[in-house]
Design a protein around this motif. Structure first.
Motif, PDB file in Angstrom:
ATOM      1  N   VAL A   1     -13.714  -4.468  20.534  1.00 43.18           N
ATOM      2  CA  VAL A   1     -13.300  -3.768  19.320  1.00 43.18           C
ATOM      3  C   VAL A   1     -12.469  -2.540  19.671  1.00 43.18           C
ATOM      4  O   VAL A   1     -11.452  -2.244  19.018  1.00 43.18           O
ATOM      5  N   ALA A   2     -12.884  -1.814  20.730  1.00 45.58           N
ATOM      6  CA  ALA A   2     -12.118  -0.638  21.160  1.00 45.58           C
ATOM      7  C   ALA A   2     -10.712  -1.028  21.614  1.00 45.58           C
ATOM      8  O   ALA A   2      -9.730  -0.336  21.309  1.00 45.58           O
ATOM      9  N   LEU A   3     -10.592  -2.141  22.332  1.00 45.85           N
ATOM     10  CA  LEU A   3      -9.269  -2.597  22.773  1.00 45.85           C
ATOM     11  C   LEU A   3      -8.390  -2.972  21.588  1.00 45.85           C
ATOM     12  O   LEU A   3      -7.197  -2.626  21.546  1.00 45.85           O
ATOM     13  N   PHE A   4      -8.959  -3.678  20.620  1.00 41.82           N
ATOM     14  CA  PHE A   4      -8.178  -4.057  19.439  1.00 41.82           C
ATOM     15  C   PHE A   4      -7.660  -2.820  18.707  1.00 41.82           C
ATOM     16  O   PHE A   4      -6.475  -2.726  18.377  1.00 41.82           O
ATOM     17  N   ILE A   5      -8.556  -1.871  18.451  1.00 41.33           N
ATOM     18  CA  ILE A   5      -8.176  -0.699  17.655  1.00 41.33           C
ATOM     19  C   ILE A   5      -7.245   0.212  18.437  1.00 41.33           C
ATOM     20  O   ILE A   5      -6.226   0.699  17.913  1.00 41.33           O
ATOM     21  N   ALA A   6      -7.554   0.461  19.717  1.00 40.62           N
ATOM     22  CA  ALA A   6      -6.720   1.362  20.522  1.00 40.62           C
ATOM     23  C   ALA A   6      -5.313   0.813  20.696  1.00 40.62           C
ATOM     24  O   ALA A   6      -4.315   1.545  20.534  1.00 40.62           O
ATOM     25  N   SER A   7      -5.195  -0.466  21.021  1.00 46.21           N
ATOM     26  CA  SER A   7      -3.855  -1.046  21.195  1.00 46.21           C
ATOM     27  C   SER A   7      -3.099  -1.085  19.880  1.00 46.21           C
ATOM     28  O   SER A   7      -1.877  -0.884  19.843  1.00 46.21           O
ATOM     29  N   GLY A   8      -3.811  -1.318  18.777  1.00 48.44           N
ATOM     30  CA  GLY A   8      -3.152  -1.314  17.483  1.00 48.44           C
ATOM     31  C   GLY A   8      -2.612   0.050  17.113  1.00 48.44           C
ATOM     32  O   GLY A   8      -1.502   0.181  16.589  1.00 48.44           O
ATOM     33  N   LEU A   9      -3.390   1.087  17.374  1.00 50.04           N
ATOM     34  CA  LEU A   9      -2.916   2.448  17.093  1.00 50.04           C
ATOM     35  C   LEU A   9      -1.799   2.850  18.042  1.00 50.04           C
ATOM     36  O   LEU A   9      -0.829   3.499  17.638  1.00 50.04           O
TER      37      LEU A   9
END
Length: 659
Positions: free
Chosen positions: A8-16
């Motif tokens: 979840v952290a990878l999804f959100i961080a890369s998206g931002l």
């Protein structure tokens, strides 16, 4: 469980991160999606598949909890998210690089793509109602922006709004479902709700059942809540369509499964309602697919059909549980989950192939295609493979999934009473009809797009996709082949998830699974032997033809020596015999414009297949809702003191209601 948080952290961080990048945003967004999917896959594969893991984290809200968990059902539903999410990210990176390069639109796309994957992971691991609803809203909002990627086109804007309205009408029912559960039990955590319901009766179980069926059915695309699917898939980029059809609509199935676990099918009629709605969805979806002239719309209606088949399995399982027939119950539920995995692989492949057709030709209308198998042979072979699988042809895994459901219904014929025997006999006949129509629809799609001669200049000059675009197609086609080879193993995983459904008789159900596994291995062995024999015959034939000498001629035109593309079957003529009988269910309409006289100099036949539910029911309802919302804009006048008055009036009314 830590891998879930990493994902979840990878999804959100890369998206931002990708929102602030331009030139490298495409690569960073796709890489974040792939890494997040790999982390999710690591969580799914950590420990035995039938193990139960939970994690409770503080989040500071007055209600609910950040409660996450993994069990066989969550692991099974996360598999398509991991595989399709990563492969379609690679496909999307190649497509967007050619389409946009490095632009702000690309960054926005990857932000919402990764947000969708994060929402799906949280939905399928949430163990608290508040956490589930927040994740559900994230997962429901992100596709609106993905579908509207080409928002300069009016059809795309309309499709995205239809999706948004349908998604939130369903969300209202989902919120009402959990609100009633909270009012009945005083708990929001799933385990606490089950414990509370085990000690006392459930208030209004029929209302809860209907709310769950409508709310989650709107996401899964059950008839009549399917109207957003045939609009969204042609509008969305093809890699997005693959994720929506192969992974996101599974969230509706997952939510319905969890709802049935919480409240249980309280009465036998509920199982029969699921069976009837599943068959209606499957038949309606495939008949409308048969009438379509747009390749992506055809595939969208095929998804509706397959959601109906899976719902049929849910209904068979519920009827079996009520009747005390563990074999019927476990085979129905396991067959539904097994078919869900197969559908994800096949439909993902088909949509990626349709995307390459769109990039190579510039259109996915069947009347604009033809002969593409010679110009893009890898795409044509992958499409034919996936089409055969989704139509249920052996030896692919789609055949094994539908065979499992047929076995469950066959055992259901032994149940006492007229209703089970007549109901399951009718359901078996309807499932066979669905299979026949599916074969016709997919033969139409494959034949008109990839066989014959090009119908337009664009199809005649279509360019084959490059290695970067072909790799995801080949990867998903390999998944289809791998599913066929390992069908018994995939069925075993689906059975482990089905055995966790409350009310199963452990011993008899496990014996039924063991018997079905033995049958799966036997069928796989026989089909494998036949396949080897057929391949040997084909190799021998090719060698004999090579020694005898062969020559290539134009596609045979029924003896006509100078064929043109105009004498080939079209989308309407291919199904004309079926349309004579089934024009009503297919929704097909035709209009012939012909010049007067014995020898008319011009004639034009127009054939359309509008969705009657959309045009006659949902479009007027959506327009009425839009007018009501517009009328409420009168309160948006920009005067701050009146806004403060609204707040004070609301507070006073709430205090009066409380007192």
């Amino acid at each position: 469980m830590e891998w879930l948080l990493v994902a979840v952290a990878l999804f959100i961080a890369s998206g931002l991160l990708v929102l602030g990048l331009r030139q490298k945003g495409n690569a960073v967004g796709a890489a974040g999606a792939v890494l997040g999917c790999l982390a999710t896959l690591a969580a799914v594969l950590s420990g035995p598949f039938n193990s139960f893991l939970t994690m409770l984290l503080p989040w500071g809200l007055p209600m609910g909890a950040l409660s996450l968990g993994l069990d066989p059902v969550s692991r099974l539903f996360l598999l398509p998210v991991c595989v399709l999410g990563a492969i379609c990210a690679a496909s999307g990176a190649a497509a967007l690089a050619a389409e946009h390069g490095g632009t702000d639109r690309t960054g926005t796309h990857w932000f919402f793509y990764n947000l969708l994957l994060a929402g799906l992971v949280l939905v399928m691991t949430a163990r608290d109602a508040i956490c589930f609803l927040l994740a559900w809203e994230i997962m429901s909002l992100a596709p609106f922006f993905l579908i509207a990627h080409h928002d300069e086109e009016a059809d795309v804007r309309e499709a995205s709004w239809v999706y948004l309205i349908a998604a939130h009408l369903g969300a209202v029912c989902v919120i009402a479902f959990f609100t009633l559960l909270w009012a009945s039990t005083g708990a929001t955590e799933f385990a606490a709700i089950r414990l509370s319901l085990s000690h006392g009766g459930l208030a209004a179980p029929a209302v809860l059942f209907v709310l769950a069926l409508v709310g989650f059915g709107a996401k899964a695309g059950f008839v009549p809540f399917h109207v957003w699917l045939p609009e969204a898939h042609p509008a969305a980029p093809s890699h997005v369509s693959a994720v929506l059809s192969g992974a996101m609509i599974n969230a509706g199935l997952y939510g319905l499964w969890r709802a049935l676990e919480l409240i249980g099918p309280a009465a036998p009629w509920q199982g029969w309602v699921l069976i009837a709605l599943g068959l209606a969805t499957a038949l309606s979806g495939i008949l409308q697919a048969l009438a379509q002239g747009n390749l992506k719309r055809l595939l969208a209606y095929s998804s509706v059909e397959n959601m109906g088949i899976i719902l049929l399995g849910f209904g068979i399982g519920c009827v079996g549980l009520h009747a005390g027939a563990p074999t019927v119950a476990v085979l129905g539920l396991a067959g539904a989950l097994f078919h869900m995995l197969n559908h994800a692989a096949f439909k993902g492949t088909l949509f990626l192939c349709a995307g390459e057709v769109l990039h190579g030709v510039g259109s996915v209308r069947l009347s604009h295609l033809g002969g593409l198998g010679k110009r893009m042979p890898v795409v044509g072979a992958a499409f034919a493979l996936a089409a055969a699988g989704i139509a249920g042809l052996p030896p692919l895994a789609g055949f094994a999934g539908e065979l499992t459901l047929a076995m469950a219904m066959f055992h259901g014929l032994d149940l006492p009473g007229l209703l089970p025997r007549a109901g399951f006999a009718a359901a078996m006949a309807a499932l066979a009809a669905v299979g026949g129509f599916a074969l016709a629809a997919l033969a139409k799609a494959d034949g008109l797009a990839f066989l014959g001669e090009p119908r337009t200049k664009a199809a005649a000059t279509a360019h084959a996709p490059g290695p970067g675009a072909l790799a995801p197609v080949i990867a998903l086609a390999a998944c289809c082949v791998g599913a066929a080879v390992s069908a018994p193993r995939l069925f075993d995983l689906a059975a482990q998830a089905a055995l966790t459904f409350p009310g199963q008789s452990a011993g008899p159900a496990r014996q039924a699974v063991a018997d079905a596994l033995g049958m799966q291995w036997g069928v796989l062995t026989v089909l494998g032997g036949l396949l080897v024999l057929i391949l040997a015959i084909l190799i021998l034939r090719n060698r004999l033809l090579a020694t005898a000498g062969t020559r290539r001629e134009p596609t045979w035109g029924c003896g006509y020596l100078a064929p043109t593309a105009r004498i080939q079957y079209g989308a309407a003529s291919f199904v004309e015999p079926a349309a004579r009988i089934l024009s009503g269910p297919m929704g097909q309409k035709s209009r012939l414009d012909m010049a007067p006289g014995w020898f008319p100099v011009r004639a034009r036949l127009t054939v359309t297949a509008p969705d009657r539910l959309k045009t006659s029911v949902f479009t007027p309802a959506f327009e009425l809702a839009a007018r009501v919302c517009d009328s409420l804009k009168v309160v948006q006048h920009g005067r701050v003191h009146l806004y403060i008055l609204y707040i004070l009036a609301t507070v006073v009314l709430l205090l009066a209601w409380k007192l």
